[in-house]
Design a protein around this motif. Sequence first.
Motif, PDB file in Angstrom:
ATOM      1  N   PHE A   1     -56.016 -61.388  71.499  1.00  0.00           N
ATOM      2  CA  PHE A   1     -55.136 -62.396  70.909  1.00  0.00           C
ATOM      3  C   PHE A   1     -54.032 -62.712  71.904  1.00  0.00           C
ATOM      4  N   ARG A   2     -53.342 -63.798  71.651  1.00  0.00           N
ATOM      5  CA  ARG A   2     -52.240 -64.214  72.524  1.00  0.00           C
ATOM      6  C   ARG A   2     -50.992 -63.401  72.172  1.00  0.00           C
ATOM      7  N   TRP A   3     -50.458 -62.699  73.151  1.00  0.00           N
ATOM      8  CA  TRP A   3     -49.285 -61.836  72.951  1.00  0.00           C
ATOM      9  C   TRP A   3     -48.038 -62.714  73.031  1.00  0.00           C
ATOM     10  N   SER A   4     -47.383 -62.924  71.909  1.00  0.00           N
ATOM     11  CA  SER A   4     -46.233 -63.831  71.859  1.00  0.00           C
ATOM     12  C   SER A   4     -44.898 -63.106  71.829  1.00  0.00           C
ATOM     13  N   ARG A   5     -44.872 -61.859  71.380  1.00  0.00           N
ATOM     14  CA  ARG A   5     -43.614 -61.109  71.308  1.00  0.00           C
ATOM     15  C   ARG A   5     -43.910 -59.623  71.263  1.00  0.00           C
ATOM     16  N   PRO A   6     -42.931 -58.780  71.580  1.00  0.00           N
ATOM     17  CA  PRO A   6     -43.179 -57.327  71.561  1.00  0.00           C
ATOM     18  C   PRO A   6     -43.497 -56.828  70.152  1.00  0.00           C
ATOM     19  N   ILE A   7     -44.357 -55.830  70.073  1.00  0.00           N
ATOM     20  CA  ILE A   7     -44.765 -55.226  68.804  1.00  0.00           C
ATOM     21  C   ILE A   7     -44.180 -53.817  68.743  1.00  0.00           C
ATOM     22  N   PRO A   8     -43.269 -53.539  67.808  1.00  0.00           N
ATOM     23  CA  PRO A   8     -42.665 -52.202  67.738  1.00  0.00           C
ATOM     24  C   PRO A   8     -43.697 -51.127  67.392  1.00  0.00           C
ATOM     25  N   GLU A   9     -43.358 -49.908  67.725  1.00  0.00           N
ATOM     26  CA  GLU A   9     -44.241 -48.787  67.429  1.00  0.00           C
ATOM     27  C   GLU A   9     -44.284 -48.458  65.946  1.00  0.00           C
ATOM     28  N   SER A  10     -43.287 -48.923  65.196  1.00  0.00           N
ATOM     29  CA  SER A  10     -43.212 -48.597  63.765  1.00  0.00           C
ATOM     30  C   SER A  10     -44.103 -49.470  62.899  1.00  0.00           C
ATOM     31  N   VAL A  11     -44.888 -50.362  63.482  1.00  0.00           N
ATOM     32  CA  VAL A  11     -45.751 -51.251  62.701  1.00  0.00           C
ATOM     33  C   VAL A  11     -46.820 -50.422  61.991  1.00  0.00           C
ATOM     34  N   LYS A  12     -47.010 -50.691  60.690  1.00  0.00           N
ATOM     35  CA  LYS A  12     -47.981 -49.943  59.896  1.00  0.00           C
ATOM     36  C   LYS A  12     -49.074 -50.817  59.294  1.00  0.00           C
ATOM     37  N   SER A  13     -48.992 -52.123  59.490  1.00  0.00           N
ATOM     38  CA  SER A  13     -50.022 -52.996  58.928  1.00  0.00           C
ATOM     39  C   SER A  13     -50.038 -54.316  59.690  1.00  0.00           C
ATOM     40  N   PHE A  14     -51.146 -55.012  59.568  1.00  0.00           N
ATOM     41  CA  PHE A  14     -51.249 -56.351  60.132  1.00  0.00           C
ATOM     42  C   PHE A  14     -52.252 -57.136  59.299  1.00  0.00           C
ATOM     43  N   ARG A  15     -52.188 -58.451  59.429  1.00  0.00           N
ATOM     44  CA  ARG A  15     -53.061 -59.344  58.656  1.00  0.00           C
ATOM     45  C   ARG A  15     -53.739 -60.308  59.605  1.00  0.00           C
ATOM     46  N   VAL A  16     -55.015 -60.531  59.360  1.00  0.00           N
ATOM     47  CA  VAL A  16     -55.814 -61.500  60.114  1.00  0.00           C
ATOM     48  C   VAL A  16     -56.236 -62.598  59.152  1.00  0.00           C
ATOM     49  N   ASN A  17     -55.989 -63.843  59.509  1.00  0.00           N
ATOM     50  CA  ASN A  17     -56.419 -64.949  58.666  1.00  0.00           C
ATOM     51  C   ASN A  17     -56.920 -66.104  59.519  1.00  0.00           C
ATOM     52  N   ARG A  18     -57.633 -66.984  58.876  1.00  0.00           N
ATOM     53  CA  ARG A  18     -58.230 -68.158  59.517  1.00  0.00           C
ATOM     54  C   ARG A  18     -57.842 -69.383  58.709  1.00  0.00           C
ATOM     55  N   ASP A  19     -57.192 -70.365  59.360  1.00  0.00           N
ATOM     56  CA  ASP A  19     -56.743 -71.548  58.638  1.00  0.00           C
ATOM     57  C   ASP A  19     -57.876 -72.564  58.538  1.00  0.00           C
ATOM     58  N   ARG A  20     -57.590 -73.682  57.907  1.00  0.00           N
ATOM     59  CA  ARG A  20     -58.618 -74.700  57.679  1.00  0.00           C
ATOM     60  C   ARG A  20     -59.068 -75.375  58.966  1.00  0.00           C
ATOM     61  N   ALA A  21     -58.210 -75.318  59.983  1.00  0.00           N
ATOM     62  CA  ALA A  21     -58.569 -75.920  61.265  1.00  0.00           C
ATOM     63  C   ALA A  21     -59.466 -75.024  62.096  1.00  0.00           C
ATOM     64  N   GLY A  22     -59.805 -73.821  61.567  1.00  0.00           N
ATOM     65  CA  GLY A  22     -60.672 -72.914  62.284  1.00  0.00           C
ATOM     66  C   GLY A  22     -59.959 -72.002  63.256  1.00  0.00           C
ATOM     67  N   ARG A  23     -58.644 -71.938  63.227  1.00  0.00           N
ATOM     68  CA  ARG A  23     -57.887 -71.095  64.138  1.00  0.00           C
ATOM     69  C   ARG A  23     -57.640 -69.721  63.520  1.00  0.00           C
ATOM     70  N   TRP A  24     -57.764 -68.700  64.341  1.00  0.00           N
ATOM     71  CA  TRP A  24     -57.523 -67.333  63.899  1.00  0.00           C
ATOM     72  C   TRP A  24     -56.097 -66.925  64.244  1.00  0.00           C
ATOM     73  N   HIS A  25     -55.464 -66.185  63.324  1.00  0.00           N
ATOM     74  CA  HIS A  25     -54.098 -65.706  63.527  1.00  0.00           C
ATOM     75  C   HIS A  25     -54.045 -64.225  63.168  1.00  0.00           C
ATOM     76  N   VAL A  26     -53.266 -63.473  63.906  1.00  0.00           N
ATOM     77  CA  VAL A  26     -52.999 -62.075  63.588  1.00  0.00           C
ATOM     78  C   VAL A  26     -51.488 -61.914  63.481  1.00  0.00           C
ATOM     79  N   CYS A  27     -51.043 -61.306  62.406  1.00  0.00           N
ATOM     80  CA  CYS A  27     -49.620 -61.163  62.109  1.00  0.00           C
ATOM     81  C   CYS A  27     -49.331 -59.703  61.800  1.00  0.00           C
ATOM     82  N   PHE A  28     -48.429 -59.101  62.550  1.00  0.00           N
ATOM     83  CA  PHE A  28     -48.033 -57.714  62.354  1.00  0.00           C
ATOM     84  C   PHE A  28     -46.785 -57.668  61.475  1.00  0.00           C
ATOM     85  N   ALA A  29     -46.816 -56.795  60.468  1.00  0.00           N
ATOM     86  CA  ALA A  29     -45.726 -56.733  59.482  1.00  0.00           C
ATOM     87  C   ALA A  29     -44.536 -56.011  60.089  1.00  0.00           C
ATOM     88  N   VAL A  30     -43.538 -56.790  60.487  1.00  0.00           N
ATOM     89  CA  VAL A  30     -42.299 -56.255  61.050  1.00  0.00           C
ATOM     90  C   VAL A  30     -41.144 -57.049  60.469  1.00  0.00           C
TER      91      VAL A  30
END
Length: 400
Positions: free
Chosen positions: A128-157
């Motif tokens: 995935f495209r690294w857009s910002r630092p990801i802290p070590e305390s992250v405990k979950s993330f979500r992967v979704n796909r929008d209607r345009a067919g693009r994939w996104h990964v979001c880390f819960a911080v």
Amino acid sequence: MLACRALLEHCAHARYVWNLACEQHLHWRPGRAGAPGYAAQSRQLTEARREFGWLAAGSQTVQQQALRDFAQAMANFFAGTPRRPRWRKAGVQEGFRIVGRRGGHWDVRRLSSKVGEVRVPKVGWVRFRWSRPIPESVKSFRVNRDRAGRWHVCFAVIPPPIDGPGTGAVVGVDRGVAVSAALSTGELLTVPGLRASEAGRLRRLQRRLARAAPGSNRRRRIKTAIARLKARRTDRRKDRVQKTSTDLARRFDLIRIEDLKIKNMVRSARGTMAAPGKNLRAKAGLNRSIHAAAWSRPATRLEHKAAGRVEKINPAHTSQTCHACGHCAADNRESQAVFRCRACGHVDHADVNAAKNIAVGRTVTCLPRPTDPDRPPVRGALQPLGGAVNREPQPVLSCV
């Protein structure tokens, strides 16, 4: 390609489990046994995985988390916060969530300055495209796909709030349709949308979609093209909202905005069969303009980024009150953009004048006289016992 197919299978399994849980709760009626909770549904999921091989081929972590998310959504619904959980549709609500200790079920690593990898259960490492630092305390993330067919990964911080300048600066924000946001400093902000050429292409695609046969490949391609245009418009709005809210949080110590009930303002005026609404097309156009101006997003982002430094002000008559002398009359606002005070002659942009009233926290309770605008307004707040002393004499009506 194989990773994309595996991610789509995870999305399908999460959607299938969610919809089954939703069906169980919709089946409940008064007099029937209560709908199964999370523990009972987890046991049912184990039995279903033992019976159906295609379900067992998926990730148990993804399916189990879908049940947890549904249980939390139902708890939020009974607490009165959001609406009741609804069915998820293929191609629309595509996504899943992974929760667990980093390094166990999942992991993330950085490959270069702009590229990273996340390890998804039963999929492997996905770039995935690294857009910002990801802290070590992250405990979950979500992967979704929008209607345009693009994939996104979001880390819960939860990011820390932005510190103000410490100068005591105060700003008022007035939201509108022609001007998305006007600041008391005189700045006029607009939320970008589609360009003229893009809007024309969107209209042509929508006409082509109306002529396409249902279920055809042509219709699918047209829907994807429309989704890409709308996603581009949404991305531009979100980007502007994020940048504007960050700029306001850094420049001002206190931010005052209108206390608007946007959910009620965009409610349809259709009415009922007995009492049908009026001016439906005009109201529908106004609702679309309010959504296009993204009224609710800036307020939400400001409350996150400038926690404790956002105040909501009653917007009553702020656009009709002169900031210079305080005179309130409906005739003060000559047009959508021009404000001219009938008492002192002060001239300003209408939205900027309203933003200045919001900045000082002015709550106007005056009731302007429509028949004689030159007379002072009637004040209706804080009336003494026996009624307001500045009220005009009223005739006494006696019953015979």
